[in-house]
Write a protein that holds these residues in place. Sequence first.
Motif, mmCIF file in Angstrom:
data_model
loop_
_atom_site.group_PDB
_atom_site.id
_atom_site.type_symbol
_atom_site.label_atom_id
_atom_site.label_comp_id
_atom_site.label_asym_id
_atom_site.label_seq_id
_atom_site.Cartn_x
_atom_site.Cartn_y
_atom_site.Cartn_z
ATOM 1 N N UNK A 159 31.698 35.848 45.929
ATOM 2 C CA UNK A 159 30.428 36.591 46.031
ATOM 3 C C UNK A 159 30.085 37.264 44.702
ATOM 4 N N UNK A 160 31.088 37.869 44.061
ATOM 5 C CA UNK A 160 30.858 38.545 42.786
ATOM 6 C C UNK A 160 30.455 37.550 41.696
ATOM 7 N N UNK A 161 31.150 36.431 41.620
ATOM 8 C CA UNK A 161 30.883 35.451 40.558
ATOM 9 C C UNK A 161 29.515 34.804 40.710
ATOM 10 N N UNK A 162 29.094 34.598 41.958
ATOM 11 C CA UNK A 162 27.836 33.892 42.193
ATOM 12 C C UNK A 162 26.676 34.814 42.551
ATOM 13 N N UNK A 163 26.964 36.100 42.723
ATOM 14 C CA UNK A 163 25.913 37.043 43.085
ATOM 15 C C UNK A 163 25.390 36.815 44.490
ATOM 16 N N UNK A 164 26.291 36.476 45.409
ATOM 17 C CA UNK A 164 25.910 36.178 46.785
ATOM 18 C C UNK A 164 26.351 37.276 47.741
ATOM 19 N N UNK A 195 35.599 28.875 39.514
ATOM 20 C CA UNK A 195 36.494 28.856 38.345
ATOM 21 C C UNK A 195 35.712 28.455 37.098
ATOM 22 N N UNK A 196 34.814 27.475 37.245
ATOM 23 C CA UNK A 196 33.994 27.064 36.106
ATOM 24 C C UNK A 196 33.026 28.161 35.678
ATOM 25 N N UNK A 235 33.005 30.235 32.028
ATOM 26 C CA UNK A 235 31.796 30.080 31.240
ATOM 27 C C UNK A 235 31.286 28.654 31.137
ATOM 28 N N UNK A 236 31.851 27.748 31.920
ATOM 29 C CA UNK A 236 31.415 26.349 31.879
ATOM 30 C C UNK A 236 30.132 26.112 32.665
ATOM 31 N N UNK A 237 29.906 26.938 33.685
ATOM 32 C CA UNK A 237 28.718 26.825 34.531
ATOM 33 C C UNK A 237 28.098 28.198 34.718
ATOM 34 N N UNK A 289 26.573 26.336 39.441
ATOM 35 C CA UNK A 289 27.696 26.233 40.375
ATOM 36 C C UNK A 289 27.200 26.055 41.808
ATOM 37 N N UNK A 290 26.184 26.846 42.172
ATOM 38 C CA UNK A 290 25.617 26.730 43.526
ATOM 39 C C UNK A 290 25.036 25.337 43.739
ATOM 40 N N UNK A 291 24.341 24.838 42.730
ATOM 41 C CA UNK A 291 23.755 23.498 42.837
ATOM 42 C C UNK A 291 24.849 22.450 42.990
ATOM 43 N N UNK A 292 25.930 22.618 42.250
ATOM 44 C CA UNK A 292 27.040 21.669 42.328
ATOM 45 C C UNK A 292 27.635 21.633 43.728
#
Length: 174
Positions: free
Chosen positions: A30-35, A79-80, A84-86, A91-94
Motif C-alpha cells: 500500500x505504501x509503495x503504490x499509494x493504495x 520490489x521494482x 526505482x525500476x518502475x 507497477x499497477x499496470x503490470x
Amino acid sequence: MAAPDEVERARAEQTRLYGDTLQRLVGRYCAALGLSQGKLAELLGVSAPMLSQLINGHRVKLANPASGERLRLLHEAVADVELGRLTPVEAMAQVTEDRSGDVLTARTRSVSRNTVRQVQEVFRLAAGADEYAAVAAEVRDRHPAVADLLLAYGVSRTDDALRHFARITGSNVP
C-alpha cells in the motif's frame, strides 16, 4: 475473535508461505503504490473484509489460486518500484495487465485440464474404473461427495472430470 496464540500461529504460517506476515506485506504494498487496503483487495481479487481477516491473522492464506498469483505479481512489481525500476503507475499496470493468474483465461483453462488429467492418471494407476465405480456405489448413501470424486477421476472422461473440478473449486473452467 481469534485467540492471540491462534493469530500468532496464523502469522507464523503466513511468514512461511509468503516470506512475511500479510500485515507487513500489505502495509509495504500500500505504501509503495499509494493504495488503500480496499484498492489493494480489489487488485488481488478478494473482498476488503477477507483482506482484513488475513491482515489481522484470522485467516492464513489466500484461498483462490488466482489471488495468490496476483499477490506474487504484486510482490515483484513492488520490489521494482522500491528499486526505482518502475513507477507505482507502471507497477499497477503490470499487475493488472498480466492476466495469467486469472481463472477465466485460456492459459489457466489449459493448466486446469492438465491438472485434471494428472489426477485422473494417478487414480487410474492405483485402480481400475470398475473398482472405483464399485466403491462409489458402496459409499454413495453415506458419502456422496466422495462417491462423486471417485467417479469423476477414476471413471469419467476428462471433460466430465473438468466440470467436477470447476464445480468443486468454484472456477469458471468449462
